[in-house]
Design an enzyme around this catalytic site. Structure first.
Site, PDB file in Angstrom:
ATOM      1  N   SER A   1       6.338  40.102  57.854  1.00  0.00           N
ATOM      2  CA  SER A   1       5.184  40.914  58.228  1.00  0.00           C
ATOM      3  C   SER A   1       4.508  40.358  59.483  1.00  0.00           C
ATOM      4  CB  SER A   1       4.205  41.008  57.067  1.00  0.00           C
ATOM      5  OG  SER A   1       4.017  39.755  56.476  1.00  0.00           O
ATOM      6  N   CYS A   2       5.005  39.225  59.967  1.00  0.00           N
ATOM      7  CA  CYS A   2       4.522  38.680  61.242  1.00  0.00           C
ATOM      8  C   CYS A   2       4.956  39.599  62.385  1.00  0.00           C
ATOM      9  CB  CYS A   2       5.158  37.324  61.537  1.00  0.00           C
ATOM     10  SG  CYS A   2       4.716  36.024  60.419  1.00  0.00           S
ATOM     11  N   ILE A   3       4.308  39.401  63.536  1.00  0.00           N
ATOM     12  CA  ILE A   3       4.710  40.159  64.717  1.00  0.00           C
ATOM     13  C   ILE A   3       5.002  39.209  65.869  1.00  0.00           C
ATOM     14  CG2 ILE A   3       3.928  41.830  66.460  1.00  0.00           C
ATOM     15  CD1 ILE A   3       2.834  43.470  64.361  1.00  0.00           C
TER      16      ILE A   3
END
Lengths: 294, 174
Positions: free
Chosen positions: B28-30
């Protein structure tokens, strides 16, 4: 029985305890006291008479707490980074006894899990001695070495009197071995996973995570329940990162407990990660009558 | 070529001329890839969360979208990049845990919130996103080749794709 919680209460210094992380250490050591109390013979495996173990490790706790932070700059120079480094050093300092305690807890929790798994699959399982490590949240995704290999992860948030996060992870090969035991067939690739396949593994994760949580819950007297599990088949680090992010939204600590569960024919290994909240650790602490901890 | 520079969670790395920057296993990191093609300066930020809880106590600026974007620009400007002409690609923001009981599973929308926050943070500094590979259920690994300006994305079950090339045409501009 040479120790009651009140005696800890009296000896516990309150001024030197830094905010945050070191809770973990204390919790890890104190929480399993009832393990000893109810399951004394287990300690014999550590090669020490039960009482001696208890006396020694309480002494260790008090010593570590009394020493406090090594220097002010340990905590001020780089914010959380130093806290974490400090925690790791401190954890390492605790050495064999602190580790044994966490391991023992994992042993019981995951031992129950292995039994349940055996009942579920009709296969005989063996479990290796668990390894326990504490680590910084940002290092969590690297637990498996920044791996891009597909893993299966079953993640469960913890609710109840306190919150937290836990997950059980196994390699794709291990998952296939499990599927063959449970359903006599395994999906070829992560894209082929059917609803049935998914729910079978979710159930396994549910049992493993749930047994572990029940064990901690019983020993500490803090009521913790597992929320419905969710599963993913993806890069190891993507799953661990997701868990770390969920936990980063409040203050959590990371303990990883790695254990291998073997089957006679096809060996598979899994590992288990738990991220308790600082408040939760605090609550467990208070349940042992250590009011100053809050 | 030298081995790629790993950009860990909450990290920001910048490079000039040559090298490769990579974020392994974005859930879910970017990963925000930024590129100044005139100077050959590249930057990659690994954002964990949408916004800082307390702006005065941020341990790592790269952790949050709202603090990470300005810090990425600052570090690139330090190397001599023209931060008003940066080209941007964003990757990640997936909801990795997809199997579970519908309705009872925990609300895990952090990926979507991250995407929104990153887009807003980039709008705030007047930068346009040229390519993106966001959302969905798959973890991604992104690599940014500093010399060629190529952004590649890998997932577990699909072959590696070229998301865009900052120096040339944008084959998959979103």
């Amino acid at each position: 029985m040479c120790l009651i919680p009140e005696s800890v209460h009296t000896f516990l210094p309150t001024n030197h305890r830094p905010e945050g992380e070191p809770f973990l250490v204390v919790w890890a050591i104190l929480a399993p006291l009832p393990v000893f109390r109810f399951r004394g013979p287990i300690w014999h495996r550590l090669g020490l008479p039960a009482c001696e173990v208890t006396g020694k490790f309480v002494e260790q706790v008090l010593l570590r707490l009394e020493q406090g932070p090594r220097s002010e700059s340990d905590f001020e120079s780089e914010g959380n980074g130093s806290h974490r480094r400090f925690m790791r050093e401190r954890y390492a300092e605790l050495g064999p006894i602190g580790q044994s305690v966490i391991k023992e807890m994992a042993n019981i929790g995951l031992g129950n899990a292995t039994t349940s798994l055996a009942e579920m699959t009709g296969h005989c399982f063996e479990m290796s001695v668990p390894e326990a490590t504490t680590l910084a949240m940002e290092d969590l995704p690297n637990l498996a070495g920044a791996s891009e290999d597909p893993f299966v992860g079953i993640y469960m948030p913890i609710s109840g009197e306190t919150t937290g996060h836990m997950g059980f992870f196994l390699s794709w090969d291990s998952a296939q071995a499990l599927w063959k035991m449970l359903l006599n067939a395994a999906p070829e690739t992560p894209d082929d996973i059917s609803e049935m396949d998914a729910s079978a593994l979710i159930e396994v994760g549910n049992i493993i995570n749930g047994s572990f949580l029940r064990a901690i819950s019983e020993f500490s007297g803090v009521n913790m329940m597992a929320s419905p599990p969710v599963m993913s088949v993806d890069m190891m680090s993507a799953m661990l990162a997701t868990m770390a992010i969920e936990a980063s939204q409040t203050h959590h600590l990371a303990i990883s407990i790695r254990t291998e569960i073997f089957d006679k024919s096809s060996s598979f290994s899994g590992f288990f990660v738990m991220l308790p909240t600082i408040e939760g650790v605090d609550m467990i602490f208070r349940n042992f009558g250590i009011a100053e901890a809050s | 070529m030298s081995s790629p520079v790993l950009v860990g969670m909450a990290d920001i790395k910048v490079a000039k001329g040559t090298g490769t920057l990579t974020c392994v296993g974005l859930g879910s990191c970017i990963g925000i890839c930024a590129f100044d093609s005139s100077q050959g300066i590249a930057g990659l930020a690994h954002i964990m969360l949408p916004e800082a809880f307390d702006k005065n106590h941020v341990d790592k600026l790269g952790k949050f979208a709202d603090t990470g974007v300005p810090e990425l620009l600052r570090q690139m400007a330090e190397l001599g990049a023209n931060t008003r002409r940066l080209q941007i690609a964003i990757v990640g923001g997936a909801q990795v845990f997809k199997f579970g009981t519908p309705g009872t599973a925990p609300k895990m929308d952090i990926g979507a919130r991250n995407i929104e926050a990153v887009q807003k943070a980039l709008r705030d500094v007047n930068l346009q996103i040229q390519a993106k590979d966001v959302g969905g259920n798959l973890g991604r690994t992104v690599t940014l080749d500093v010399a060629t300006g190529t952004v590649k994305v890998r997932t577990v079950s699909k072959a590696e794709i070229v998301l865009c090339n900052f120096k040339g045409a944008m084959p998959l501009a979103a």
